[in-house]
Scaffold this active site. Structure first.
Site, PDB file in Angstrom:
ATOM      1  N   HIS A  25       0.701  -1.270   0.609  1.00 41.46           N
ATOM      2  CA  HIS A  25      -0.108   0.439  -0.191  1.00 41.46           C
ATOM      3  C   HIS A  25       0.903   1.800  -0.187  1.00 41.46           C
ATOM      4  O   HIS A  25       0.638   1.983  -1.008  1.00 41.46           O
ATOM      5  CB  HIS A  25      -1.007   0.086   1.130  1.00 41.46           C
ATOM      6  CG  HIS A  25      -2.051   1.629   1.443  1.00 41.46           C
ATOM      7  ND1 HIS A  25      -2.949   1.417   0.644  1.00 41.46           N
ATOM      8  CD2 HIS A  25      -1.293   2.618   2.028  1.00 41.46           C
ATOM      9  CE1 HIS A  25      -3.838   2.220   1.340  1.00 41.46           C
ATOM     10  NE2 HIS A  25      -2.941   3.491   1.542  1.00 41.46           N
ATOM     11  N   GLU A  26       1.573   1.003   1.199  1.00 38.26           N
ATOM     12  CA  GLU A  26       2.851   2.243   0.951  1.00 38.26           C
ATOM     13  C   GLU A  26       3.572   2.271  -0.219  1.00 38.26           C
ATOM     14  O   GLU A  26       4.116   3.846  -0.776  1.00 38.26           O
ATOM     15  CB  GLU A  26       3.680   2.436   2.491  1.00 38.26           C
ATOM     16  CG  GLU A  26       2.652   2.430   4.010  1.00 38.26           C
ATOM     17  CD  GLU A  26       1.888   3.589   3.515  1.00 38.26           C
ATOM     18  OE1 GLU A  26       1.761   4.888   3.509  1.00 38.26           O
ATOM     19  OE2 GLU A  26       1.042   3.611   4.318  1.00 38.26           O
ATOM     20  N   HIS A  56       1.525   4.686  -3.030  1.00 41.36           N
ATOM     21  CA  HIS A  56       1.825   6.143  -2.295  1.00 41.36           C
ATOM     22  C   HIS A  56       2.981   6.812  -3.037  1.00 41.36           C
ATOM     23  O   HIS A  56       3.671   7.538  -3.636  1.00 41.36           O
ATOM     24  CB  HIS A  56       2.055   6.343  -1.195  1.00 41.36           C
ATOM     25  CG  HIS A  56       0.253   6.056  -0.537  1.00 41.36           C
ATOM     26  ND1 HIS A  56      -0.428   6.838  -1.552  1.00 41.36           N
ATOM     27  CD2 HIS A  56       0.152   5.484   0.319  1.00 41.36           C
ATOM     28  CE1 HIS A  56      -1.612   6.591  -0.992  1.00 41.36           C
ATOM     29  NE2 HIS A  56      -1.430   5.607   0.849  1.00 41.36           N
TER      30      HIS A  56
END
Length: 454
Positions: free
Chosen positions: A21-22, A25
């Site tokens: 997920h990170e 980003h």
């Protein structure tokens, strides 16, 4: 040992999925020219830190392996030199900030797609959804279900395994009303039966779906032939041997191991007259039935013997979903999209009261499922990771401050009014978000503990 496996599997699952997920980003911010100060795998004290030449990003492996985070250059989090302002996140146009925020959940969905793609190429073992006993007076009985009907579709969607059938049934029941189910009878007749659902909330209580509908899973009869005889058990005391076939017990003719188990469990402390077939010879014996205390406080009969499973047992029920790469990718995309919709629909129906809130799971439940799937092998664990990754991606898009969906909500307001929301508004939103997430977490842990101790 089970606890250790569950804990390790949980740490691996959460660590991998939050890092994915990170990373979404991170890589999107870098591609759009936004300066990333730190990309950390894990939280807390850094264990290992490095930085590549002429790379402004510090890469960290931290002590607590439950996720990670990305820290970008941002005036709201500290002073930024004038020369660096063009690289600050808060100075970026709306489209770039939106892309960075949405990339985290998007990468979770991409991970799920790739995981499903892998398992559909490896092969997903399953059990065909063949119906067992149908409870009289139930919803299923009213619809016309009969023993050994095979469920082949729910609301027009194919159901090759019990896993897919349960997902489709849950989705249909959740909406309430009429749920069309395609079945094939043992005689090969195809027909469509309709389940009429009046109380979806009761049926969506954890573990209540099939029982609430009045359905059960069919299990082929196992011949009542003994395998291992435990030393010191009542079967050994009665002189029973491996290979003995039980013909009758307590005056009742025994047709299957399942029937024998019911007779024995209902006879704790009794001595039953049994007839066995031993290599073609018929023997009459007295079988004292031992007593076993269950966690529910009920005494059941126990003799200390296991059943011999035939080599071809369950062959009729075995199903496997295995495809070539192109077809596997299509099925992976379909499964990912379907699970996204189911997750979103279930969350919405929880709010509306159509789905039980007891379906909400916390860290204890997730850890248990992680352990079960890890012990099952690579395919079950990948499927578990895919489901959790989809949940993480979809739920992160909910319009709750602190989540990515909260930022999307702020950006929608900014798009309408032409200026960003005030910092004071963001602070209030963060407090509301913390309160909501804390309440959800408390309730989820309560559900976990209730299931654990009940």
């Amino acid at each position: 040992m089970t606890f250790v496996i569950s804990l390790l599997a949980f740490i691996v699952a959460i660590g991998v999925l939050v890092t994915v997920h990170e990373f979404g980003h991170f890589v999107t911010a870098r591609m759009l020219g936004i300066r990333v100060l730190r990309f950390s795998v894990g939280f807390g004290k850094p264990l290992y830190t490095w930085r590549r030449r002429e790379d402004p990003t510090e890469y960290v492996v931290a002590a607590l392996p439950l996720g990670g985070y990305v820290k970008m250059l941002d005036e709201r989090e500290g002073d930024v030199a004038a020369a660096d302002l063009p690289f600050a996140f808060n100075r970026q146009p709306l489209r770039k900030r939106f892309a960075v925020v949405i990339a985290g959940p998007a990468f979770n969905l991409i991970f799920a797609l790739l995981a499903y793609w892998a398992v559909f190429m490896i092969g997903v073992p399953g059990i065909k959804p063949v119906v067992g006993d149908v409870r009289s007076g139930s919803i299923a009985a009213a619809a016309g279900f009969a023993k050994e009907d095979q469920i082949v579709s729910v609301d027009g969607e194919p159901t090759p395994t019990w896993e897919t059938a349960l997902l489709r049934l849950f989705e249909g029941v959740m909406q309430g009303g009429a749920v069309p189910v395609g079945v094939v009878t043992p005689a090969g007749v195809e027909k469509t039966l309709t389940l009429h659902v009046d109380d979806p909330r009761a049926l969506t209580e954890p573990g209540k779906l099939l029982d609430g509908l009045g359905l059960s899973q069919w299990v082929p009869a196992i011949p009542p032939v003994l395998d291992k005889i435990e030393p010191g058990g009542t079967a050994a005391a009665a002189g029973l041997q491996s290979g003995d076939k039980i013909i009758s017990a307590g005056g009742t003719v025994v047709a299957s191991w399942q029937q024998l188990v019911k007779i024995l469990q209902a006879s704790p402390g009794k001595t039953l007259d049994i007839v066995v077939d031993r290599g073609g010879r018929t023997l009459a014996l007295g079988l004292p039935v031992g007593i076993q205390h269950t966690e529910a406080g009920k005494d059941i009969g126990h003799i200390g013997a296991t059943v011999r499973i035939p080599a071809d047992f369950g062959a009729r029920l075995r199903a496997e979903q295995r495809y070539n790469p192109a077809v596997a990718l299509w099925h992976a995309a379909t499964r990912t999209a379907g699970m996204c919709w189911l997750t979103l629909a279930a969350a919405g129906n929880m709010v509306l009261g159509n789905v039980s809130w007891h379906n909400l799971s916390g860290p204890i439940d997730i850890a248990q499922y992680a352990g079960y799937s890890a012990q099952g092998g690579l395919v079950p664990f990948l499927m578990f990771l895919a489901i959790v990754s989809i949940s993480l991606g979809v739920l992160n898009l909910l319009p709750i401050p602190l989540l990515d969906g909260g930022h999307v909500l702020y950006y929608a307001v900014e798009l309408v009014k032409g200026t960003p929301v005030s910092q004071q508004t963001e602070i209030i939103g963060q407090r509301v978000g913390i309160a909501l997430l804390l309440m959800l977490m408390i309730f989820a842990v309560y559900n976990d503990l209730s299931r654990l101790f009940n």
